[in-house]
Design a protein around this motif. Structure first.
Motif, PDB file in Angstrom:
ATOM      1  N   UNK A   2       0.836  -1.202   0.000  1.00 30.91           N
ATOM      2  CA  UNK A   2       0.000   0.000   0.000  1.00 30.91           C
ATOM      3  C   UNK A   2       0.872   1.255   0.000  1.00 30.91           C
ATOM      4  N   UNK A   3       1.944   1.240   0.776  1.00 34.59           N
ATOM      5  CA  UNK A   3       2.863   2.386   0.782  1.00 34.59           C
ATOM      6  C   UNK A   3       3.563   2.523  -0.566  1.00 34.59           C
ATOM      7  N   UNK A   4       3.840   1.421  -1.234  1.00 32.19           N
ATOM      8  CA  UNK A   4       4.441   1.474  -2.564  1.00 32.19           C
ATOM      9  C   UNK A   4       3.511   2.097  -3.580  1.00 32.19           C
ATOM     10  N   UNK A   5       2.236   1.757  -3.510  1.00 27.69           N
ATOM     11  CA  UNK A   5       1.250   2.361  -4.407  1.00 27.69           C
ATOM     12  C   UNK A   5       1.086   3.844  -4.079  1.00 27.69           C
ATOM     13  N   UNK A   6       1.087   4.181  -2.800  1.00 25.94           N
ATOM     14  CA  UNK A   6       0.985   5.592  -2.411  1.00 25.94           C
ATOM     15  C   UNK A   6       2.200   6.377  -2.879  1.00 25.94           C
ATOM     16  N   UNK A   7       3.361   5.727  -2.958  1.00 23.62           N
ATOM     17  CA  UNK A   7       4.549   6.442  -3.417  1.00 23.62           C
ATOM     18  C   UNK A   7       4.477   6.748  -4.908  1.00 23.62           C
TER      19      UNK A   7
END
Length: 76
Positions: A2-7
């Motif tokens: 999820x943090x990767x997609x947010x990045x």
């Protein structure tokens, strides 16, 4: 992951990339069943960190060059 997609979405802030990298490494160590999701978060985090880092670097270099050449060419 999820943090990767947010990045990818909010990459100019640098914080989502760091969160994706840190949580991805923590997930690899703690949760072996979610290895695919943690690797995808790591890949997205590192790629966005490199990509947006390069954009910031080019922007800073471009603004520096533009300000130094624009100040000297003001006379007619």
């Amino acid at each position: 992951m999820v943090c990767g997609i947010a990045s990818v979405i909010m990459g100019w802030l640098i914080l989502p990339q760091l969160a994706a990298i840190i949580t991805g490494h923590l997930a690899l160590r703690r949760e072996p069943s979610g290895k695919g999701m943690s690797i995808s978060g790591l890949v997205l985090g590192y790629l966005c960190l490199l990509g947006y880092g390069a954009i910031w670097l080019l922007l800073i270099i471009g603004l520096t060059v533009a300000s130094t050449t624009g100040a000297n060419s003001g006379t007619f």
